[in-house]
Motif scaffolding. Structure first.
Motif, PDB file in Angstrom:
ATOM      1  N   PHE A 187       9.250 -15.091  -5.045  1.00 16.19           N
ATOM      2  CA  PHE A 187       9.956 -16.261  -4.536  1.00 16.19           C
ATOM      3  C   PHE A 187      11.136 -15.817  -3.678  1.00 16.19           C
ATOM      4  CE2 PHE A 187       8.087 -18.526  -8.268  1.00 16.19           C
ATOM      5  CZ  PHE A 187       7.432 -19.529  -7.570  1.00 16.19           C
ATOM      6  N   ASP A 188      11.354 -16.489  -2.561  1.00 16.70           N
ATOM      7  CA  ASP A 188      12.560 -16.386  -1.731  1.00 16.70           C
ATOM      8  C   ASP A 188      12.897 -14.951  -1.330  1.00 16.70           C
ATOM      9  OD1 ASP A 188      12.791 -19.105  -1.820  1.00 16.70           O
ATOM     10  OD2 ASP A 188      14.305 -19.128  -3.405  1.00 16.70           O
ATOM     11  N   GLY A 189      11.873 -14.171  -0.962  1.00 22.47           N
ATOM     12  CA  GLY A 189      12.096 -12.833  -0.419  1.00 22.47           C
ATOM     13  C   GLY A 189      12.620 -11.828  -1.419  1.00 22.47           C
ATOM     14  N   ASN A 190      12.498 -12.119  -2.704  1.00 17.41           N
ATOM     15  CA  ASN A 190      13.006 -11.214  -3.735  1.00 17.41           C
ATOM     16  C   ASN A 190      11.977 -10.111  -3.973  1.00 17.41           C
ATOM     17  OD1 ASN A 190      14.135  -9.924  -5.896  1.00 17.41           O
ATOM     18  ND2 ASN A 190      14.557 -11.801  -7.052  1.00 17.41           N
ATOM     19  N   THR A 191      12.030  -9.090  -3.128  1.00 16.39           N
ATOM     20  CA  THR A 191      11.043  -8.017  -3.162  1.00 16.39           C
ATOM     21  C   THR A 191      11.126  -7.190  -4.441  1.00 16.39           C
ATOM     22  OG1 THR A 191      11.340  -7.862  -0.760  1.00 16.39           O
ATOM     23  CG2 THR A 191      10.126  -6.076  -1.823  1.00 16.39           C
ATOM     24  N   TYR A 192      12.326  -7.013  -4.968  1.00 19.75           N
ATOM     25  CA  TYR A 192      12.521  -6.101  -6.087  1.00 19.75           C
ATOM     26  C   TYR A 192      11.956  -6.607  -7.406  1.00 19.75           C
ATOM     27  CZ  TYR A 192      15.767  -3.641  -2.980  1.00 19.75           C
ATOM     28  OH  TYR A 192      16.315  -2.944  -1.932  1.00 19.75           O
ATOM     29  N   THR A 193      11.892  -7.909  -7.579  1.00 22.27           N
ATOM     30  CA  THR A 193      11.478  -8.451  -8.883  1.00 22.27           C
ATOM     31  C   THR A 193      10.325  -9.443  -8.700  1.00 22.27           C
ATOM     32  OG1 THR A 193      13.193 -10.146  -8.701  1.00 22.27           O
ATOM     33  CG2 THR A 193      13.725  -8.157  -9.967  1.00 22.27           C
ATOM     34  N   PRO A 194       9.101  -8.945  -8.648  1.00 21.15           N
ATOM     35  CA  PRO A 194       7.957  -9.836  -8.522  1.00 21.15           C
ATOM     36  C   PRO A 194       7.797 -10.717  -9.762  1.00 21.15           C
ATOM     37  CG  PRO A 194       7.213  -7.604  -8.991  1.00 21.15           C
ATOM     38  CD  PRO A 194       8.686  -7.523  -8.734  1.00 21.15           C
ATOM     39  N   GLU A 195       7.307 -11.928  -9.549  1.00 20.64           N
ATOM     40  CA  GLU A 195       7.025 -12.813 -10.677  1.00 20.64           C
ATOM     41  C   GLU A 195       5.799 -12.326 -11.440  1.00 20.64           C
ATOM     42  OE1 GLU A 195       8.943 -15.436 -11.443  1.00 20.64           O
ATOM     43  OE2 GLU A 195      10.271 -14.960  -9.761  1.00 20.64           O
ATOM     44  N   THR A 237       0.812  -1.225   0.000  1.00 21.59           N
ATOM     45  CA  THR A 237       0.000   0.000   0.000  1.00 21.59           C
ATOM     46  C   THR A 237       0.845   1.276   0.000  1.00 21.59           C
ATOM     47  OG1 THR A 237      -0.122  -0.060   2.421  1.00 21.59           O
ATOM     48  CG2 THR A 237      -1.900  -1.151   1.203  1.00 21.59           C
ATOM     49  N   TYR A 238       2.178   1.146  -0.169  1.00 22.42           N
ATOM     50  CA  TYR A 238       3.025   2.348  -0.182  1.00 22.42           C
ATOM     51  C   TYR A 238       4.034   2.223  -1.319  1.00 22.42           C
ATOM     52  CZ  TYR A 238       6.087   6.097   1.410  1.00 22.42           C
ATOM     53  OH  TYR A 238       6.840   7.242   1.466  1.00 22.42           O
ATOM     54  N   TYR A 239       4.180   3.302  -2.060  1.00 18.85           N
ATOM     55  CA  TYR A 239       5.068   3.269  -3.223  1.00 18.85           C
ATOM     56  C   TYR A 239       6.507   3.513  -2.801  1.00 18.85           C
ATOM     57  CZ  TYR A 239       7.205   4.335  -7.698  1.00 18.85           C
ATOM     58  OH  TYR A 239       8.025   4.336  -8.813  1.00 18.85           O
ATOM     59  N   ASN A 240       7.324   2.475  -3.049  1.00 13.19           N
ATOM     60  CA  ASN A 240       8.766   2.616  -2.941  1.00 13.19           C
ATOM     61  C   ASN A 240       9.339   2.653  -4.355  1.00 13.19           C
ATOM     62  OD1 ASN A 240       9.354   2.219   0.100  1.00 13.19           O
ATOM     63  ND2 ASN A 240       7.970   0.530  -0.400  1.00 13.19           N
ATOM     64  N   GLY A 241      10.552   3.132  -4.498  1.00 15.76           N
ATOM     65  CA  GLY A 241      11.120   3.297  -5.829  1.00 15.76           C
ATOM     66  C   GLY A 241      11.214   1.997  -6.628  1.00 15.76           C
ATOM     67  N   PHE A 242      11.325   0.862  -5.962  1.00 20.55           N
ATOM     68  CA  PHE A 242      11.450  -0.414  -6.680  1.00 20.55           C
ATOM     69  C   PHE A 242      10.104  -1.068  -6.983  1.00 20.55           C
ATOM     70  CE2 PHE A 242      12.156  -1.091  -2.104  1.00 20.55           C
ATOM     71  CZ  PHE A 242      11.099  -1.925  -1.791  1.00 20.55           C
ATOM     72  N   ASP A 243       8.995  -0.475  -6.485  1.00 27.91           N
ATOM     73  CA  ASP A 243       7.680  -1.052  -6.731  1.00 27.91           C
ATOM     74  C   ASP A 243       7.277  -0.875  -8.191  1.00 27.91           C
ATOM     75  OD1 ASP A 243       7.071  -2.024  -4.156  1.00 27.91           O
ATOM     76  OD2 ASP A 243       6.515  -0.014  -3.482  1.00 27.91           O
ATOM     77  N   PRO A 244       6.472  -1.813  -8.746  1.00 23.23           N
ATOM     78  CA  PRO A 244       6.112  -1.715 -10.156  1.00 23.23           C
ATOM     79  C   PRO A 244       5.087  -0.632 -10.449  1.00 23.23           C
ATOM     80  CG  PRO A 244       5.016  -3.607  -9.144  1.00 23.23           C
ATOM     81  CD  PRO A 244       5.963  -3.059  -8.122  1.00 23.23           C
TER      82      PRO A 244
END
Length: 442
Positions: free
Chosen positions: A357-365, A340-347
């Motif tokens: 997968f495996d806590g990879n927040t930066y690159t969602p599947e 619910t909050y926009y960070n720079g790495f959010d899509p």
């Protein structure tokens, strides 16, 4: 010279003598010979039914002749019958005398042959027919064969019949080959037997059988195969079955999980320690986000316990599951986040749903935008994973329904994490239900 008859008789020296010299002649006597012996046998047939043991009948022998009748034989030809009450052979019946002969049968057809010296009918037959106790029948109605049983009470239903007894006299017994005897139930006037099968039930395949027995010991049984999904409801789980980290706690006043309160820079997680499959699982819960200035979101993680070293990941935009810095430990497994909050790495700047997968927040599947979620209201979420297929619905609207290739085959703890940063929100979880599809087809 004339002579009269009297003169003649006089000359001859004879006078009339009426009856003095007569000889009486007797008629021959008639002698009556008694008739032959005779025997009446009745009834000529006996039929009985419904007995638990041999039912009895009587055959009456009556001497109908004018001389005594000699009975020489009482022979049963056939199956299931016997003479049970008769005098020793041979025996004599005087004319008009009668005697009852007892016969007993359970199941079968036979003839009783009565032999005597009745010349007209030296052998008389009585036909014997017996239908013994007819056993009850039972058929399982619910659940159906090969049913997959979810959590909660399950109604067991059987249909029973018995031609010899009232339904109210019967009892039905229910048995699982895994959990043993479930219970017994009465049979109503329509022949239905019901029982509620309460939890707990062992997960996996069961042979569910139903047995009925009547008062004579007649029995019938039926069986089906069912499969019990493994499931649990978090509200019913003891607190010691949870692992709490950071700010997370169980709110005993409201009976729900508080992952963070509405303060800055909070991070917390709570994982149910019951293990389920990471590749065949259904999860449902309610969530609440609000009461603050707007950050950061909630994540649900199926934690791979074979690789996990912690129950808590990074703070802020990593929502307590991801790896946002070199010091963070991303949680192994798969994660669905409601951000619910926009960070720079959010899509996207919008509230969104994403799969990782495996806590990879930066690159969602996979990700998809959501309507406003931090609205101080409760929402529902359902997640179904049948690897690699993933289906996610929020408030009954399906947002993800895709195949996502990756690693799912691991024992998992299901849990939640959330975080705040410079902005805040309360993050709550309620009514968590987890079902492992133990019964998923191979």
């Amino acid at each position: 010279m004339r002579l009269s008859i009297l003169s003649v008789f006089g000359l001859l020296g004879c006078t009339p003598d009426y009856g003095l010299n007569t000889i009486p002649i007797e008629k021959p006597l008639s002698v009556r010979v008694p008739g032959p012996p005779g025997l009446s046998v009745g009834p000529t047939d006996i039929a009985i039914s419904g007995g638990c043991v041999g039912e009895r009948g009587e055959v009456m022998l009556t001497a109908t002749g004018e001389t005594p009748t000699r009975v020489t034989g009482l022979d049963v030809v056939g199956e299931g019958w016997a003479v049970v009450d008769a005098p020793a052979l041979p025996f004599i019946l005087q004319p008009g005398e009668a005697i009852a002969i007892g016969v007993e049968g359970q199941v079968g057809e036979a003839s009783l042959l009565v032999s005597s010296d009745d010349p007209a009918h030296p052998v008389r037959a009585v036909e014997l027919f017996a239908v013994g106790n007819l056993p009850p029948t039972v058929a399982l109605v619910a659940p159906f064969d090969q049913a997959i049983v979810e959590s909660g009470a399950v109604e067991l239903l059987a249909q029973v019949s018995d031609p010899d007894e009232t339904m109210e006299s019967l009892r039905v017994r229910w048995v699982s080959d895994v959990d043993g005897e479930i219970g017994t139930s009465e049979v109503d006037f329509s022949g239905q037997a019901r029982l509620m099968w309460e939890e707990p039930r062992t997960a996996g395949h069961h042979e569910l059988s139903v047995e009925v027995e009547d008062s004579c010991g007649g029995q019938d049984a039926g069986a089906i195969q069912i499969c019990q999904e493994f499931s649990y409801e978090a509200d019913n789980m003891a607190l010691d079955t949870w692992a709490f980290e950071g700010s997370a706690r169980w709110d005993t006043d409201n009976d729900w999980l508080e992952v963070t309160d509405a303060r800055q820079r909070q991070v917390g997680s709570a994982f149910q320690l019951t293990e389920v499959s990471g590749e065949e699982v259904s999860i449902a819960f309610r969530f609440y986000m609000g009461d603050g200035t707007g950050a950061d979101g909630i994540a649900l993680t199926a934690l791979d316990v074979s690789r996990a070293t912690s129950y808590l990941g990074g703070v802020g935009g990593c929502l307590g599951y991801g790896k946002c810095s070199h010091s963070d430990d991303g949680l192994p497994g798969w994660t669905i986040e409601i951000d619910t909050y926009y960070n720079g790495f959010d899509p996207t700047p919008a509230d969104h749903l994403s799969f990782h997968f495996d806590g990879n927040t930066y690159t969602p599947e996979l990700w998809v935008a959501l309507p406003e979620m931090e609205d101080n209201g409760w929402h529902t979420a359902t997640i179904d994973v049948s690897a690699p297929h993933v289906r996610v619905a929020i408030d009954e609207i399906v947002y993800i329904d895709e195949e996502i290739e990756g690693h799912y085959a691991f024992p998992a703890n299901i849990g939640f994490s959330a975080s705040t940063g410079g902005q805040t929100n309360t993050h709550l979880i309620d009514a968590l239900t987890v079902v492992e599809r133990t019964c998923a087809p191979d």
